[in-house]
Write an enzyme that holds these catalytic residues in place. Structure first.
Site, PDB file in Angstrom:
ATOM      1  N   HIS A  59       0.467  -1.005   0.343  1.00 32.87           N
ATOM      2  CA  HIS A  59       0.097   0.388   0.173  1.00 32.87           C
ATOM      3  C   HIS A  59       0.752   1.132  -0.065  1.00 32.87           C
ATOM      4  O   HIS A  59       1.782   1.122   0.871  1.00 32.87           O
ATOM      5  CB  HIS A  59      -1.066  -0.087   1.093  1.00 32.87           C
ATOM      6  CG  HIS A  59      -2.402   0.714   0.985  1.00 32.87           C
ATOM      7  ND1 HIS A  59      -1.456   2.914   0.982  1.00 32.87           N
ATOM      8  CD2 HIS A  59      -3.372   0.234   1.392  1.00 32.87           C
ATOM      9  CE1 HIS A  59      -3.607   3.287   0.804  1.00 32.87           C
ATOM     10  NE2 HIS A  59      -3.933   2.219   0.647  1.00 32.87           N
ATOM     11  N   PHE A 248      -8.174  -9.964  15.024  1.00 29.50           N
ATOM     12  CA  PHE A 248      -8.079  -8.343  15.346  1.00 29.50           C
ATOM     13  C   PHE A 248      -9.840  -7.767  15.672  1.00 29.50           C
ATOM     14  O   PHE A 248      -9.919  -7.697  14.433  1.00 29.50           O
ATOM     15  CB  PHE A 248      -7.333  -7.543  15.168  1.00 29.50           C
ATOM     16  CG  PHE A 248      -5.896  -8.196  14.544  1.00 29.50           C
ATOM     17  CD1 PHE A 248      -5.286  -8.855  15.163  1.00 29.50           C
ATOM     18  CD2 PHE A 248      -5.429  -7.920  13.196  1.00 29.50           C
ATOM     19  CE1 PHE A 248      -3.889  -9.582  15.348  1.00 29.50           C
ATOM     20  CE2 PHE A 248      -4.333  -8.431  12.827  1.00 29.50           C
ATOM     21  CZ  PHE A 248      -3.176  -9.541  13.927  1.00 29.50           C
ATOM     22  N   ASP A 250     -12.894  -6.438  15.344  1.00 27.62           N
ATOM     23  CA  ASP A 250     -12.894  -5.128  14.949  1.00 27.62           C
ATOM     24  C   ASP A 250     -14.512  -5.405  14.727  1.00 27.62           C
ATOM     25  O   ASP A 250     -15.133  -6.064  15.043  1.00 27.62           O
ATOM     26  CB  ASP A 250     -11.848  -4.226  14.240  1.00 27.62           C
ATOM     27  CG  ASP A 250     -12.162  -4.908  12.163  1.00 27.62           C
ATOM     28  OD1 ASP A 250     -13.548  -6.022  12.617  1.00 27.62           O
ATOM     29  OD2 ASP A 250     -11.702  -4.413  11.542  1.00 27.62           O
ATOM     30  N   ASP A 327      -6.325 -12.839   9.374  1.00 26.76           N
ATOM     31  CA  ASP A 327      -7.760 -10.994   9.149  1.00 26.76           C
ATOM     32  C   ASP A 327      -7.007 -10.294   8.306  1.00 26.76           C
ATOM     33  O   ASP A 327      -7.793  -9.746   8.112  1.00 26.76           O
ATOM     34  CB  ASP A 327      -6.829 -11.016  10.662  1.00 26.76           C
ATOM     35  CG  ASP A 327      -7.627  -9.576  11.113  1.00 26.76           C
ATOM     36  OD1 ASP A 327      -7.265  -9.415  10.581  1.00 26.76           O
ATOM     37  OD2 ASP A 327      -8.614  -9.592  11.349  1.00 26.76           O
ATOM     38  N   ASP A 332      -8.613  -7.074   4.246  1.00 26.19           N
ATOM     39  CA  ASP A 332      -8.637  -6.242   2.770  1.00 26.19           C
ATOM     40  C   ASP A 332      -9.939  -6.717   2.076  1.00 26.19           C
ATOM     41  O   ASP A 332      -9.975  -6.051   0.852  1.00 26.19           O
ATOM     42  CB  ASP A 332      -7.464  -7.236   2.305  1.00 26.19           C
ATOM     43  CG  ASP A 332      -6.433  -6.278   2.801  1.00 26.19           C
ATOM     44  OD1 ASP A 332      -6.178  -5.464   3.080  1.00 26.19           O
ATOM     45  OD2 ASP A 332      -4.806  -7.093   2.376  1.00 26.19           O
TER      46      ASP A 332
END
Length: 354
Positions: A59, A248, A250, A327, A332
């Site tokens: 990125h 993770f 979220d 993850d 993504d």
């Protein structure tokens, strides 16, 4: 139900917490058939794309060189990596940071803001500097492109508090450098998570659920994972126990897990989430789930357990993978296919934990 992998310390607490949450949930479940199908599909997709830690540096906003400067950048970004969902349905009115002709929203807006500040000469990754920055200075760092028409970054006051607090801890205990903290861990991801959770209160992602204390440690674990990915598991990013880190938890990855069939909501929870999403689309305030609400903990804890079960199926099929890569891939995927997953509601919680 399968037992968790044999890790210790922080990772074991997260996995045992996730398993406990899954076993005591009323409104979120991890369907085994869905997990098995998700594992096959995710494994096939990751193989076909050659998905690896190298994706992290591809990125344009992430550091391209793995060095101490990158470690300090990662710490600042992950100290502030929470609560980016917008309250306005119109993208033109959402918090936006433009850099090099591209407009960024969500998590990437934070990265763009940090990079913009560095270009403007702000020592935003120097703990001695950001420990003493004023609210006005940090508000300027996190300014949106057009304050007259766009919403400001969510939870600005909390971000100011968290960043200054983190800087003060680094200055007082680690010579002002997160790289020194990494060096103290002797290549142990779990030791680093333990230190982060111990020394930085905003990373202490712990809650009460079904009469027991549970820990999810989203930001502490992703901080370690980002260092590992930046260095591609080598040098200062080599952690012998990295596979003990969980996913993770979220609000985007649970959406992807539902899409793949590895997570399922009860009708009453689904109705609540859809009501909240409908409010946002109308331009009204979402129906918030407070941090630590049983539904919020169920969604996050079951997400960790679903990814662990997916990982176990992929390992059983003979492919080496850890929860971090699963993850990263699913996050993504969720961002890339946001329009296709619009019918799957996310939960809305304002929290420093994710």
């Amino acid at each position: 139900m399968p037992v968790v992998q044999q890790c210790s310390d922080a990772a074991e607490r997260v996995l045992t917490s996730a398993q406990f949450i899954s076993e005591h949930s009323s409104d979120v479940s991890v369907p085994e058939d869905g997990v098995r199908q998700a594992a096959r599909e995710i494994m096939a997709r990751m193989k076909s794309t050659g998905y690896s830690t190298a994706e992290w540096k591809k990125h344009t906003l992430t550091p391209s060189v793995a060095d101490d400067a990158a470690i300090e950048w990662i710490f600042v970004v992950d100290a502030l990596n929470f609560s980016f969902w917008p309250t306005r349905a119109d993208r033109a009115e959402q918090y936006t940071v433009s850099l090099d002709g591209a407009a960024y929203r969500g998590y990437w807006s934070l990265c763009a803001a940090i990079n913009r500040a560095q270009r403007e000469g702000v020592a935003i990754t120097d703990a001695h500097h950001y420990a003493a920055m004023t609210a006005e200075q940090l508000a300027h760092v996190f300014r949106t492109d057009d304050p007259d028409t766009q919403e400001p970054i969510p939870m600005l006051d909390e971000r100011v508090r968290v960043l200054r607090e983190a800087g003060q801890v680094l200055v007082e205990k680690y010579g002002g450098r997160f790289a020194n903290m990494v060096a103290q861990c002797d290549g142990s991801a779990q030791r680093l998570v333990e230190l982060v959770v111990r020394d930085f209160p905003s990373f202490r992602d712990e809650h009460e659920f079904a009469g027991r204390s549970v820990c999810l440690y989203k930001r502490a674990q992703i901080l370690v994972a980002d260092v590992w990915a930046c260095f591609e598991g080598r040098g200062k990013g080599r952690f012998a126990d990295i596979d003990c880190i969980t996913m993770f938890a979220d609000y985007r990855v649970p959406q992807a897990l539902c899409h793949f069939g590895a997570l399922e909501y009860s009708p009453r929870l689904r109705a609540h989430l859809e009501q909240s999403e409908a409010a946002v689309r109308r331009g009204d305030a979402p129906v918030l789930l407070p941090s630590g609400h049983p539904w919020e903990v169920e969604i996050r804890g079951n997400s960790i357990w679903a990814v662990e079960r997916i990982r176990q199926h992929i390992l059983a099929a003979g492919t080496s993978v850890n929860a971090i890569l699963i993850d990263f891939y699913m996050w993504d995927y969720a961002k890339e296919h946001a329009d296709h997953m619009r019918a799957i509601p996310i939960h809305h919680t304002r929290s420093v934990y994710y």
